[in-house]
Design a protein around this motif. Structure first.
Motif, short mmCIF file in Angstrom:
data_model
loop_
_atom_site.label_atom_id
_atom_site.label_comp_id
_atom_site.label_asym_id
_atom_site.label_seq_id
_atom_site.Cartn_x
_atom_site.Cartn_y
_atom_site.Cartn_z
N UNK A 255 -26.33 -15.18 4.06
CA UNK A 255 -26.56 -15.04 2.62
C UNK A 255 -26.66 -16.40 1.98
N UNK A 256 -27.58 -16.57 1.03
CA UNK A 256 -27.65 -17.86 0.34
C UNK A 256 -26.47 -17.99 -0.62
N UNK A 257 -25.83 -19.16 -0.62
CA UNK A 257 -24.70 -19.39 -1.53
C UNK A 257 -25.24 -19.81 -2.89
N UNK A 258 -24.91 -19.05 -3.92
CA UNK A 258 -25.33 -19.45 -5.26
C UNK A 258 -24.28 -20.33 -5.90
N UNK A 259 -23.05 -20.28 -5.38
CA UNK A 259 -22.00 -21.16 -5.89
C UNK A 259 -21.19 -21.68 -4.72
N UNK A 260 -20.57 -22.83 -4.92
CA UNK A 260 -19.68 -23.34 -3.89
C UNK A 260 -18.35 -22.61 -3.93
N UNK A 261 -17.60 -22.76 -2.83
CA UNK A 261 -16.27 -22.16 -2.81
C UNK A 261 -15.35 -23.02 -3.67
N UNK A 262 -14.67 -22.36 -4.60
CA UNK A 262 -13.73 -23.09 -5.45
C UNK A 262 -12.50 -22.22 -5.63
N UNK A 263 -11.43 -22.85 -6.11
CA UNK A 263 -10.20 -22.09 -6.38
C UNK A 263 -10.51 -20.98 -7.40
N UNK A 264 -11.32 -21.32 -8.40
CA UNK A 264 -11.68 -20.34 -9.43
C UNK A 264 -12.32 -19.11 -8.80
N UNK A 265 -13.25 -19.35 -7.88
CA UNK A 265 -13.95 -18.23 -7.25
C UNK A 265 -12.97 -17.36 -6.48
N UNK A 266 -12.06 -18.01 -5.73
CA UNK A 266 -11.11 -17.23 -4.93
C UNK A 266 -10.17 -16.44 -5.84
N UNK A 267 -9.75 -17.05 -6.94
CA UNK A 267 -8.87 -16.34 -7.88
C UNK A 267 -9.60 -15.15 -8.51
N UNK A 268 -10.88 -15.38 -8.80
CA UNK A 268 -11.67 -14.28 -9.35
C UNK A 268 -11.74 -13.12 -8.35
N UNK A 269 -12.00 -13.49 -7.09
CA UNK A 269 -12.09 -12.44 -6.07
C UNK A 269 -10.76 -11.69 -5.97
N UNK A 270 -9.66 -12.44 -6.05
CA UNK A 270 -8.33 -11.83 -5.97
C UNK A 270 -8.13 -10.86 -7.14
N UNK A 271 -8.48 -11.30 -8.35
CA UNK A 271 -8.22 -10.43 -9.50
C UNK A 271 -9.14 -9.21 -9.46
N UNK A 272 -10.37 -9.39 -8.95
CA UNK A 272 -11.24 -8.22 -8.81
C UNK A 272 -10.68 -7.24 -7.80
N UNK A 273 -10.24 -7.78 -6.68
CA UNK A 273 -9.71 -6.92 -5.63
C UNK A 273 -8.43 -6.21 -6.05
N UNK A 274 -7.65 -6.84 -6.93
CA UNK A 274 -6.38 -6.22 -7.30
C UNK A 274 -6.57 -4.99 -8.18
N UNK A 275 -7.81 -4.68 -8.58
CA UNK A 275 -8.03 -3.40 -9.26
C UNK A 275 -7.72 -2.23 -8.31
N UNK A 276 -7.58 -2.55 -7.01
CA UNK A 276 -7.17 -1.51 -6.07
C UNK A 276 -5.76 -0.99 -6.38
N UNK A 277 -5.01 -1.72 -7.21
CA UNK A 277 -3.65 -1.28 -7.55
C UNK A 277 -3.61 -0.28 -8.69
N UNK A 278 -4.70 -0.19 -9.44
CA UNK A 278 -4.65 0.66 -10.63
C UNK A 278 -4.30 2.09 -10.24
N UNK A 279 -3.51 2.70 -11.05
CA UNK A 279 -3.10 4.07 -10.80
C UNK A 279 -1.78 4.17 -10.07
N UNK A 280 -1.23 3.03 -9.66
CA UNK A 280 0.00 3.02 -8.88
C UNK A 280 1.18 3.53 -9.71
N UNK A 281 1.01 3.50 -11.06
CA UNK A 281 2.11 3.90 -11.93
C UNK A 281 2.13 5.39 -12.23
N UNK A 282 1.11 6.12 -11.74
CA UNK A 282 0.94 7.53 -12.18
C UNK A 282 2.18 8.38 -11.87
N UNK A 283 2.78 8.18 -10.67
CA UNK A 283 3.90 9.05 -10.30
C UNK A 283 5.08 8.84 -11.24
N UNK A 284 5.32 7.57 -11.61
CA UNK A 284 6.48 7.30 -12.47
C UNK A 284 6.30 7.91 -13.86
#
Lengths: 693, 693
Positions: A255-284
């Motif tokens: 894949x062609x890289x449109x941006x370099x790897x940066x801390x910002x990019x990794x943090x963004x990926x982390x925050x996007x991925x953490x949407x996998x947690x949504x709904x975890x509070x439903x039982x409580x």
């Protein structure tokens, strides 16, 4: 009082009449009978209303009695898929959202997917364990709003509520978008219709929830288990295939890289991925839905859910790694994985169907929780009172409507694109997580019972991690939409505070004070004394309270001095009836006529001398052809001169049979009523005249 | 009657108060003073209203007195360009519309442009001469509606009105579209914004006409003369250039034929080109605007207009022929001709500016005539009465608004494309032409005075030719949009007839009959006797009149027997005030409470025993949590048992200062009022309670 009022017709007399829909149910010791409205009592009278009601009944079902409100208790095996739908379904979009950010850095970026996934899995564990504590502490249901309000105070509670509500709105939009994406991946021909399909799905959710769909039964458990089975089967087959290749990962396409790897990019990926947690509070939130011992069952279910979530998340990530799958705009990652594992046969169709079904169920979770948060807010006077009302199907219809409308707007506004919705999603969810768990820390510190340090530590860890994710999400995605979530939260809190202030002022103004109660409606209460309770009509530009007197202080009936004003436009039967009504009140009456010119005024006077029944007539000449303004000003000046009088304005109003005909008649009566509303001590009476068409 | 009512404050007392905006202007022989509302009398009271009013005043201007309505008379030299704008501007789109059809048959089709133009020119002459007759016969203005109604009857009159109104709507849409096309041709960069520019132009026309723009003055004459000069100069230069080439026409570019030449195609081209006739009737509508002798001046002006129209049409067609110009989607034909004659300099800019300006003026003509037709229809009870109202700027604001909205819808719906609007255009215009001229034939035959045969012949020729064009346009363009015009005309006529019937029924029902007038409001008039004047509320499904009694017959004040019902939801100050008001009427009072359960009902009873001021209380249990329905049904059944009673329902209503806050309070009072409107003998009284926010 008319003595015959107590005499109600017998049941035999009642049956043939369609008008009489009231059934006297009990006569207690000779007093006035207690009347019960039957279900037909809410029937609107007009023809159009009948059709609308029939349609409504067809969609929503017959009304339910309040006594029908019972909690159906769920076994753990049923509760697990039902209450976990929201959390587990996140696997369908969380990993993909993470990868979508990483691929911006090309193939090199994808190498970071495993460490970031590890961080997300740790977060899942920490937050999950933290919510286990909440369940123990709030066995009757510990929503973020409740926990934050009780332990942190009003403002943090409102912030948590705002976070929750944006979370629920986006949950509907994202779940529907991801569900439609699952369908589109299987049937690419449907892709151009993504937006209309999603809107129809939201419409179905709306109708179903207005009917009062309960989270219960095998019907709702099936998609959950189907999805769990689908993911595990897919992972197992995929890993088996990978084992056949000696666990050598298929390299992803270059894949062609449109941006370099940066801390910002990794943090963004982390925050996007953490949407996998949504709904975890439903039982409580929903502990009372479990069979006794509720909190113990709920906690066991939560543990199971966390385990399943972790396993499915890890399996999906592993499969993505081994299969070298990358997100593309045409097909979801999950669909690609299913294709690799199963080809395109029945098994593939099963995975896609189960995914779409659990996402629909996840959206439905928001439909259960959003109106409940609004109800709690309305109960504490932070939201309009109309969210307190239970519809005739025992569902909070207004909250359901608001959720549907806002979710539709968001969904359509983002063209049903999951990826562009994700940046807004994380902020609300993690705001609620953070405040809820921080509240739990305070809770344990306040109680300081057995093991409190350990519990506080677990919740503190969860709160800290959530807060970190929140800050990461808000900062890294600020320009991509997170700003909108922040703005919405702030506006929401401000609105909630203003609403509360409004209700407080109204309560103070309308409450019966102790002194007032001694002689009902007689003594002016000390609190409202010297305060301007009235708004002075034509003088909207002058908000300063008048200090002379509280104009609208209560009076006893004998103290009220009446003057009846009957505006008359033309001399016809409606006007005559209004005049007769006015005269029959046996109070002083003045007729009022607005004339476009003096010549017209003179002519009207002549008519009046003949047919006016000797009532005094006032004529106002209005050379600008307006009618409402002069009448309002006449009454305002009259009130200014004689503030002791209560002015009753008698308006004749032609009532047509069909609502569509009403535009054929001038709307002077309603306009006048609206214009007179702000005036103090002016009572408006409408005398209807029904025409036969 | 309060004796102090006659005592009004002196002028000195009045000045400082902003509330008192009524000035007593005359006291006639010691009677009640005649009051005149000043221009501030129409000021709405609320803060929002103030802003809206300021905005309105800025756009529309201060109100005008009725006496300001004077007719400004126009000299012929001014009237010619002003009243001819609509007709002359048609040259900008008529020839182009004809060519656009012919080019479908390729270069071969263009050869027919000269004979078809000849036919159109003959049509112009015939219709023009025919309208000369109308001017003589209707010196006070002979609009198509008037002429058709007076001579042919009600239905033809309505058909003519329908034709006229669709004509005016399309005139605005087409003129604006052609004007914007002229601008786009000069500045191609604006082409993507065709739709927004057109909408802004319609908005400007709307604002200007709400201000009451008069058709007068040099300002309106200038664009007309500029356009006439531009076209003549362009034609002269073009013909001079053609003469230089020995009048050898430049061959048009070779065009592929998408269709063969057929009679249908030629007829289509003819009907498209005959839109160049629209607006030819404008002078005959507006004869009173001329200086005396009005009809003679009007007729001279019409003659001049026809001559100019013919010359400009012929010149344009000749130039198109010699220059070999064909329509293309990017540039108007007129712009292409101007480019050939003048290049791209200042002269070209002048032609395009003059074209755009006269088209704007042509649209403005429709703004003068459309509301007038609606006014005439409303006066004969064929349109809602609100079109009778003159706004405070002495313009028929409602008609202007309707025209703007419909024209905008049409314009946006057709994306501002002149070519696709043309098929709808011809039908309405030629429908009105045909009926108007056919009416004139009948007129002459009825009069049979001097020269009547000659006049009838001229009008008959015009009517016949117009009818032929009408049929051609309707048939050949039926599928391209003419069907819509036909449907609109039919629906319009049906609606107008139904509206008239409604008003007739209402007039019969509300008029004071001779017997009734003997003792005002006492004797039931013979006409309405035995007819069901009331609509029975909850029984909307039963439209059969009840034969037992006319429930709503007028009564004299002493005959009215009152029962006052005061619905009470909670015991607060608004409720107490309503109860005090109810009790002060000194009539029998019953309080009514709707309770969701029997337990709640019991609790309310206890409160009532303490604070209810000994008024009798009725409690209705509503297990379905609805409030309005049970109250309505209670009142309906009460009315059924005691039809002799007039029920007065006293509703407390919380009035908030800001309109935006009203959604925070339940809307029970307005909903109840709406639900009670259809019920006979139920009078609704609203007692306001103002809260300080």
């Amino acid at each position: 009082v008319d003595p015959s009022l107590g005499a109600y017709p017998t049941a035999a007399e009642l049956r043939p009449s369609r008008i009489f829909r009231l059934v006297p149910v009990a006569r207690r010791d000779g007093e006035l009978p207690l009347i019960e409205a039957t279900s037909a009592a809410e029937a609107p009278p007009s023809g159009f209303g009948h059709v609308a009601r029939a349609l409504r009944r067809a969609v929503v079902g017959p009304p339910l009695r309040s006594t029908a409100l019972v909690h159906e208790r769920m076994r753990k095996l049923v509760a697990l898929p039902v209450l976990s739908a929201d959390a587990l379904s996140s696997v369908a979009y969380g990993p993909e959202a993470m990868l979508a950010v990483l691929v911006l850095a090309g193939t090199a970026g994808l190498r970071y997917s495993l460490p970031i996934s590890g961080a997300i899995a740790f977060l899942m564990l920490a937050v999950g364990v933290s919510y286990r504590q909440t369940i123990r502490a709030y066995p009757h249901g510990g929503g973020s709003y409740t926990v934050a309000t009780e332990n942190l105070g009003r403002i943090p509670g409102l912030v948590a509520a705002a976070g929750l509500m944006t979370d629920y709105i986006l949950d509907v939009a994202v779940s529907v978008a991801a569900g439609v994406a699952a369908i589109d991946s299987a049937i690419p021909a449907l892709r151009p219709d993504t937006v209309p399909i999603g809107v129809v799905v939201i419409g179905v959710l709306l109708a179903g929830n207005l009917r009062g769909v309960r989270q219960a039964g095998a019907m709702f458990a099936a998609p959950g288990y189907a999805f769990i089975i689908a993911i595990f089967a897919m992972t197992a087959v995929g890993l088996f295939q990978a084992a056949g290749r000696g666990f050598h990962p298929t390299p992803p396409p270059a894949l062609p890289a449109t941006r370099g790897i940066s801390v910002l990019l990794l943090l963004k990926a982390f925050s996007s991925g953490s949407t996998a947690l949504t709904g975890i509070e439903a039982i409580s939130n929903d502990i009372p839905a479990f069979k006794p011992v509720e909190w113990r069952n709920a906690r066991a279910t939560l543990t199971w859910m966390i385990v399943l979530l972790l396993a499915m998340f890890a399996g999906t990530i592993a499969l993505i790694h081994f299969d070298g799958v990358v997100p593309n705009g045409r097909e979801t990652v999950l669909s690609q994985l299913a294709h690799r594992s199963f080809g395109s046969g029945l098994q593939y169709a099963f995975v896609q169907t189960a995914t779409a079904a659990i996402l629909l169920l996840a959206a439905n979770t928001a439909y259960n929780d959003f109106p409940r948060v609004l109800f709690l807010l309305a109960r504490s006077c932070h939201a309009p009172r109309l969210f307190l009302r239970m519809g005739d199907r025992l569902a909070f219809s207004n909250g359901i409507l608001v959720l549907s409308i806002t979710a539709t707007v968001v969904y359509v506004g983002f063209s049903g694109n999951t990826e562009s919705l994700i940046p807004l999603f994380a902020v609300g969810a993690f705001l609620a997580f953070t405040l809820s768990q921080a509240g739990m820390v305070v809770h344990w510190w306040r109680q300081r019972d057995h093991h409190w340090r350990q519990s506080a530590l677990l919740n503190g860890t969860g709160a800290t991690l959530s807060a970190i994710v929140l800050v990461i999400a808000a900062v890294t995605k600020f320009t991509q939409g997170a700003w909108a979530a922040v703005v919405v939260v702030v506006l929401f809190v401000l609105a909630a505070l203003r609403i509360r202030r409004h209700y407080d002022i109204v309560r103070t103004a309308t409450a019966l004070q102790p002194q007032t109660m001694e002689i009902p409606g007689h003594v002016v209460s000390p609190r409202s004394e010297g305060r301007d309770v009235s708004s002075t009509a034509t003088d909207g530009a002058d908000p300063h309270p008048r200090s002379d007197t509280d104009e609208e202080a209560e009076e006893t009936p004998v103290e009220i001095r009446h003057l009846v004003i009957a505006p008359v436009a033309v001399l016809d039967r409606p006007a005559m009836r209004a005049l007769a009504y006015a005269a029959s009140l046996q109070q002083p009456v003045v007729a009022l006529h607005v004339s476009p010119s003096e010549a017209e005024a003179e002519r009207f006077r002549c008519y009046w001398d003949t047919w006016g029944d000797h009532l005094p007539l006032e004529v106002v000449v209005s050379p600008y052809r307006v009618v409402v303004g002069p009448i309002v000003n006449y009454l305002a000046s009259l009130h200014q001169q004689r503030p002791d009088l209560t002015l009753t304005v008698i308006l004749p109003e032609i009532v047509v049979r069909r609502r569509t005909h009403s535009f054929l008649h001038n709307r002077t009566a309603p306009r006048l009523r609206r214009a007179l509303r702000p005036l103090a001590k002016i009572v408006v009476t409408t005398v209807p005249f029904h025409v036969p068409c």
